[in-house]
Design a protein around this motif. Sequence first.
Motif, PDB file in Angstrom:
ATOM      1  N   ALA A 102      -7.224   0.545   1.582  1.00 25.64           N
ATOM      2  CA  ALA A 102      -6.461   1.161   2.667  1.00 25.64           C
ATOM      3  C   ALA A 102      -5.381   2.088   2.123  1.00 25.64           C
ATOM      4  O   ALA A 102      -5.097   3.142   2.699  1.00 25.64           O
ATOM      5  CB  ALA A 102      -5.838   0.069   3.540  1.00 25.64           C
ATOM      6  N   PHE A 103      -4.811   1.719   0.994  1.00 23.17           N
ATOM      7  CA  PHE A 103      -3.707   2.484   0.416  1.00 23.17           C
ATOM      8  C   PHE A 103      -4.117   3.909   0.066  1.00 23.17           C
ATOM      9  O   PHE A 103      -3.318   4.852   0.178  1.00 23.17           O
ATOM     10  CB  PHE A 103      -3.175   1.765  -0.823  1.00 23.17           C
ATOM     11  N   GLU A 179      -8.849   3.013  -7.204  1.00 24.78           N
ATOM     12  CA  GLU A 179      -8.516   2.348  -8.453  1.00 24.78           C
ATOM     13  C   GLU A 179      -9.818   1.919  -9.139  1.00 24.78           C
ATOM     14  O   GLU A 179     -10.799   1.548  -8.464  1.00 24.78           O
ATOM     15  CB  GLU A 179      -7.645   1.122  -8.186  1.00 24.78           C
ATOM     16  N   PRO A 180      -9.869   1.961 -10.461  1.00 22.37           N
ATOM     17  CA  PRO A 180     -11.106   1.598 -11.169  1.00 22.37           C
ATOM     18  C   PRO A 180     -11.635   0.219 -10.784  1.00 22.37           C
ATOM     19  O   PRO A 180     -12.853   0.029 -10.634  1.00 22.37           O
ATOM     20  CB  PRO A 180     -10.689   1.643 -12.639  1.00 22.37           C
ATOM     21  N   GLU A 181     -10.744  -0.724 -10.540  1.00 26.04           N
ATOM     22  CA  GLU A 181     -11.188  -2.076 -10.206  1.00 26.04           C
ATOM     23  C   GLU A 181     -11.738  -2.183  -8.780  1.00 26.04           C
ATOM     24  O   GLU A 181     -12.338  -3.206  -8.420  1.00 26.04           O
ATOM     25  CB  GLU A 181     -10.041  -3.079 -10.391  1.00 26.04           C
ATOM     26  N   ASP A 182     -11.528  -1.135  -7.957  1.00 28.23           N
ATOM     27  CA  ASP A 182     -12.019  -1.160  -6.585  1.00 28.23           C
ATOM     28  C   ASP A 182     -13.384  -0.494  -6.408  1.00 28.23           C
ATOM     29  O   ASP A 182     -14.001  -0.614  -5.340  1.00 28.23           O
ATOM     30  CB  ASP A 182     -11.022  -0.463  -5.648  1.00 28.23           C
ATOM     31  N   VAL A 183     -13.864   0.203  -7.419  1.00 30.44           N
ATOM     32  CA  VAL A 183     -15.103   0.965  -7.290  1.00 30.44           C
ATOM     33  C   VAL A 183     -16.296   0.077  -6.936  1.00 30.44           C
ATOM     34  O   VAL A 183     -17.211   0.491  -6.225  1.00 30.44           O
ATOM     35  CB  VAL A 183     -15.377   1.765  -8.575  1.00 30.44           C
ATOM     36  N   SER A 184     -16.289  -1.156  -7.399  1.00 35.52           N
ATOM     37  CA  SER A 184     -17.417  -2.053  -7.151  1.00 35.52           C
ATOM     38  C   SER A 184     -17.320  -2.798  -5.817  1.00 35.52           C
ATOM     39  O   SER A 184     -18.214  -3.570  -5.474  1.00 35.52           O
ATOM     40  CB  SER A 184     -17.528  -3.074  -8.286  1.00 35.52           C
TER      41      SER A 184
END
Length: 220
Positions: A102-103, A179-184
């Motif tokens: 959401a950010f 963010e890289p950790e959110d791509v998945s």
Amino acid sequence: MSEPAAYEPTERTVPTRSRERATYDRALVHAVLDEGYVCHLGFVRDGAPVVLPTLYGRVGERLYIHGSTGSRPLRMAGTTAPGLPVCVTVTHVDGLVLARSAFHHSLNYRSVVVYGIARQVTDPAERASALDALVDHVLPGRADDSRRADAKELAATAVLRLDLEEVSAKFRTGGPVDEPEDVSLPYWSGVLPVIGGYGTPVPADDLDPSISMPAYVTAR
């Protein structure tokens, strides 16, 4: 003498965030202004901020804004006073940027901000040119294809002039930045384009059937 290719940045026109999105290119600023219909006119009245949506027109390095002679900002701009400090903005939304978080949701947009002193136009020739520009800004060619204001209408109409001097544009393009950790994460991410357009023209109920639709309408 030709105008410089870019406006000079000032303390007010340099954004505090995402400075890389700002531009002072004169041609790009003009393009954003010329594509819009509505600006937002901001000023201070009785110590409080006021923002009004209104139509505008551009002639070279000037913006013209019109309204009733009884309008508070137009009276405040005055003919003898030093003018009214204003901020004018124009924005186009080109897409909804949907990130996984959401950010990081955002918009793709093009915007222009103009700071300056708005003054009433009193010269009859300039007023006539400005009013034509306001009509043609909405639909080029319309000013010559309509009855111009008569003396009574002109007496009820005031025009403000704002020189394009302290100006900046700002753009966002492209997709979401997650963010890289959110791509998945299992959420759809991308851009939903926002596309403007015109519908089928609807003639006035009392229009003479012998009057054909003008080319500047059918071409839209």
